[in-house]
Enzyme design. Structure first.
Site, PDB file in Angstrom:
ATOM      1  CB  SER A 190      -7.684   1.086  33.131  1.00  0.00           C
ATOM      2  OG  SER A 190      -6.311   1.357  32.996  1.00  0.00           O
ATOM      3  CG  HIS A 218     -11.721   1.739  32.021  1.00  0.00           C
ATOM      4  ND1 HIS A 218     -11.929   0.388  31.857  1.00  0.00           N
ATOM      5  CD2 HIS A 218     -10.556   2.022  31.379  1.00  0.00           C
ATOM      6  CE1 HIS A 218     -10.918  -0.142  31.182  1.00  0.00           C
ATOM      7  NE2 HIS A 218     -10.078   0.828  30.872  1.00  0.00           N
ATOM      8  CE  LYS A 249     -11.351   0.078  27.972  1.00  0.00           C
ATOM      9  NZ  LYS A 249     -10.672   0.635  26.791  1.00  0.00           N
TER      10      LYS A 249
END
Lengths: 415, 83
Positions: A190, A218, A249
């Site tokens: 990240s 991610h 996310k």
């Protein structure tokens, strides 16, 4: 009841220390839905300002997508607001199982279990299937939630240098006497935006009889040709034993996470993972929203394709402008500034220019590795990024850092 | 002893690019500077226990006790004295 003034002072001095170290985190109030352009009140009480958002994990721009919102609305009407229960008492609706099946199909795994967040998934997964006869060998830059989860587990722990396959191999050799060797890594890291070499990791796992765990928070939804994540990117789809990922996310950005992989591991989580057993079920609107997200992503790769295009444009633009950019392929694009103070000054000046970014420094990133982390979204478009790039150039020019390499920046500003 | 431990730390914790930037000696802070994070410290502890045939109780394996090689040497010598 008992909160004597002496204790209040102790807490107060701890807070002052956090401030003095420059580590005090302040929230910025956003007066609009999550998007490429947002309305921000910062500092608290200041007039609301329209800015371009370059620091959200809203990679696919689905956080405020009308179809997702509509699906959540419908579930709110049909299935209610909340369930007032953990999953195994009276908190599992048909749509929870439907979402678990949809995630398994999307990730190419045997089974999936939902958690309130990926933080919870990581906190619970290790102790659910590993014990003191096992070893966990993790990359040194894995996410904090993985470190916490590993600490809660009785397995022996070890670490290898970031993405260093030679070092990993050495550790695998060293721990051949253990029952299970579990290699643990993030898919995309990240803070740096680089990817774990999963093809090499899987080869080593085969050679040394190890299981592989990947946190793909991610990456899920946009890395890989059809967005299945880092396993797809490295051609090892279906070969990862345990994947954890988030719905918070790219996949709509509301809340929720999961453990997906070997069905026995998932079943053990259902029996033993404490964050699953002792926290509330995901609320119906969030489940329905996530189902809609997976439907959108399974029908078209347009969003991840646009994100890729935006990322290429942004990486190239920053590099040509003379910034030091961490190399990689993900939409996490760190602009390296090395000096902590400089990272804060540049972030502040960019905000004044209408660009919302955050400067990160030690201990969030290693000492002397301060940076501005920019994150792209499919919600951005090239004209918007061109404007953002111009603002970066003005601020870079002001601080005299354009065209300087690492050594040049450190000479000018110190580490 | 100092040189053996420094060598282990170089191999175990530093990458090739770091070696240019970081000068390592017995007084270099390890944990507080981030060269060794508290989570990765476990392999250093295991190495010391095996190499010097001692057992360091977890309560003594603090970030402070492991923060410099000089501190680590003192810790080992104390435990070797116990044996």
């Amino acid at each position: 009841m008992a909160y004597p003034s002496a204790i209040r002072e102790v807490h107060g001095s701890q807070l002052s220390e956090i401030r003095e170290q420059g580590l005090y985190k302040e929230e910025r109030y956003i007066h609009s839905p999550q998007s490429a352009r947002i309305q921000v009140e910062y500092p608290s009480g200041a007039a609301v300002k329209a800015v371009v958002n370059l620091c959200a994990n809203n990679y696919l721009g689905l956080s405020s997508h009308p179809d997702v919102i509509q699906a959540a609305h419908a579930a709110l009407d049909e299935r209610g607001y909340g369930l007032s229960s953990v999953r195994f008492i009276c908190g599992t609706q048909d749509i929870h199982r439907e979402l678990e099946a949809a995630l398994s199909a999307f990730l190419g795994t045997e089974d999936t279990i939902l958690f309130p967040s990926c933080m919870d998934a990581n906190a619970g997964v290790f102790e659910a299937f590993l014990g003191s006869e096992d070893v966990i060998i993790s990359d040194r830059l894995v996410h904090a939630s993985i470190v916490d989860g590993i600490r809660l587990c009785k397995a022996v722990t070890d670490t290898y240098k970031h993405a260093n396959m030679k070092h990993l191999e050495q550790k695998l050799e060293e721990h051949q006497g253990k029952r299970v060797r579990l290699i643990v890594t993030d898919g995309v890291f990240s803070m740096d935006g680089d990817m774990a070499p999963l093809d090499e990791i899987c080869s080593l796992a085969d050679a040394y009889d190890a299981m592989v765990f990947v946190d793909d928070s991610h990456a899920t939804g946009f890395i890989g040709r059809t967005g299945r994540g880092t396993p797809e990117h490295f051609g090892v789809l279906g070969g990862i034993d345990v994947i954890t990922t988030t719905l918070g996310k790219a996949l709509g950005g509301a809340a929720g996470g999961c453990v997906s992989g070997r069905k026995e591991v998932v079943e053990l989580c259902r029996q033993r993972a404490r964050p699953y057993l002792f926290s509330n079920t995901m609320a119906p609107p969030l489940v329905a929203g996530a189902l809609k997200v997976l439907e959108i992503l399974s029908s078209s790769t347009a969003r991840r394709d646009k994100l890729e295009e935006n990322t290429e444009f942004w990486r190239r633009g920053l590099t040509e402008a003379g910034f030091v950019v961490k190399q990689g392929e993900s939409p996490i694009v760190p602009v390296m500034l090395y000096n902590a103070r400089l990272s804060q000054d540049v972030a502040r000046d960019l905000f004044a220019e209408g660009i919302y970014v955050i400067g990160f420094f030690f201990p969030v990133v290693p000492q002397g590795q301060a940076r501005i982390r920019t994150q792209l979204s499919a919600d951005h478009d090239i004209p918007l990024l061109e404007k953002a790039l111009e603002a970066f150039e003005r601020v870079g020019e002001k601080h005299g850092i354009l065209g300087l390499d690492k050594k040049g920046i450190i000479e000018k500003f110190g580490m | 002893m100092e040189e053996v431990i420094l060598e282990y730390i170089r191999n175990e914790y530093l990458d090739e690019d770091d070696e240019e930037d970081i000068e390592l000696d017995s007084k270099t802070p390890l944990i507080s500077s981030g060269i060794v994070d508290s989570f990765s410290m476990v392999s250093l502890k295991r190495f010391l226990e095996k190499k010097y045939e001692i057992s360091i109780p977890d309560a003594e394996a603090s970030a402070e006790a492991f923060d410099t090689v000089a501190n680590i040497v003192r810790l080992i010598q104390r435990h070797q004295g116990d044996a």
